[in-house]
Design a protein around this motif. Sequence first.
Motif, PDB file in Angstrom:
ATOM      1  N   GLU A   1      -8.444 -10.445   3.905  1.00 15.18           N
ATOM      2  CA  GLU A   1      -8.894  -8.940   4.507  1.00 15.18           C
ATOM      3  C   GLU A   1      -9.163  -8.115   6.258  1.00 15.18           C
ATOM      4  O   GLU A   1     -10.153  -9.775   6.789  1.00 15.18           O
ATOM      5  CB  GLU A   1     -10.185  -9.077   3.623  1.00 15.18           C
ATOM      6  CG  GLU A   1     -10.775  -8.145   3.470  1.00 15.18           C
ATOM      7  CD  GLU A   1     -11.941  -7.543   2.911  1.00 15.18           C
ATOM      8  OE1 GLU A   1     -12.731  -6.943   2.432  1.00 15.18           O
ATOM      9  OE2 GLU A   1     -11.662  -8.539   1.548  1.00 15.18           O
ATOM     10  N   THR A   2      -9.629  -7.610   6.849  1.00 14.82           N
ATOM     11  CA  THR A   2      -9.892  -7.330   7.959  1.00 14.82           C
ATOM     12  C   THR A   2     -10.451  -6.264   7.728  1.00 14.82           C
ATOM     13  O   THR A   2     -11.027  -5.994   8.578  1.00 14.82           O
ATOM     14  CB  THR A   2      -8.342  -7.177   8.756  1.00 14.82           C
ATOM     15  OG1 THR A   2      -7.489  -5.669   8.120  1.00 14.82           O
ATOM     16  CG2 THR A   2      -7.625  -7.775   8.722  1.00 14.82           C
ATOM     17  N   GLY A   3     -10.435  -5.392   6.614  1.00 13.48           N
ATOM     18  CA  GLY A   3     -11.457  -3.579   6.881  1.00 13.48           C
ATOM     19  C   GLY A   3     -11.185  -2.990   4.937  1.00 13.48           C
ATOM     20  O   GLY A   3      -9.913  -3.472   4.354  1.00 13.48           O
TER      21      GLY A   3
ATOM     22  N   HIS B   1      -2.282  -3.124   4.159  1.00 14.99           N
ATOM     23  CA  HIS B   1      -3.543  -3.632   2.848  1.00 14.99           C
ATOM     24  C   HIS B   1      -2.641  -3.944   1.490  1.00 14.99           C
ATOM     25  O   HIS B   1      -1.989  -4.318   0.680  1.00 14.99           O
ATOM     26  CB  HIS B   1      -3.942  -2.353   2.215  1.00 14.99           C
ATOM     27  CG  HIS B   1      -2.975  -1.145   2.330  1.00 14.99           C
ATOM     28  ND1 HIS B   1      -1.725  -0.186   2.740  1.00 14.99           N
ATOM     29  CD2 HIS B   1      -2.279  -0.945   0.197  1.00 14.99           C
ATOM     30  CE1 HIS B   1      -0.721   0.144   2.119  1.00 14.99           C
ATOM     31  NE2 HIS B   1      -0.661   0.271   0.529  1.00 14.99           N
TER      32      HIS B   1
END
Length: 171
Positions: free
Chosen positions: A14-16, A30
Motif C-alpha cells: 500500500e502506498t496511499g 491500485h
Amino acid sequence: MKAQVILVNEHDEETGLMEKMEAHEKGLLHRAFSVFVLNDKGEMLLQQRALDKYHSGGLWTNACCSHPLPGETVEAATHRRLAEEMGFDCPLRELFQFTYRTEFDNGLIEHEYDHVWVGFYNGEIHPDPIEVHAFHYLPIDEILRQLTATPEQFTSWFRLAFPKVIDQLRE
C-alpha cells in the motif's frame, strides 16, 4: 464520501488512498480483485456488466470484480461484493495475482493489481440490476470459443485472467 481505492506498488504494498474515479483518470496502480465462480457441471458463471457502468458497460466478465475498501482485506471484499453484485456468497480461494493496464475510449485507465479468486456455487442468483445486466453459466469450451470469435464482447481483465484460471483449475 466518494469511494476510495488502495494505491499499491508493483509488489502490492500500500502506498496511499485515492478517490476511485481520480485513480482511473490518472491510471494509478491500485488493488482490485476478480472472482470466478463455477458450478458442479464445470460451467463458469458470467455476468454482463450493467450497460451504464463507468467503463466496460455491456461486456461479459467473471462473476464479480471490484476494489477492497480502505482497511478491508481482499478476502473480506470478495465476499462482500459477491453478495452485493450477485446476491449470493460461497467459499472462495485465491488462485493468483497479476497486474494489467487498459485504456478505455472514455479516457479512463484501469491499472490494477488484481487478486484472482475462485469458488463453486449451485444455488440461486439474485443480481443487483444496477451492477449486472444479465448472467448465465457457460461450459468452459463455449467461453473459449466465444473469446476467440468475439473477444471484444469481454472485459479486458477477463480476457487476461480466464486462461490462467482454467490452467490452474486443471492442475
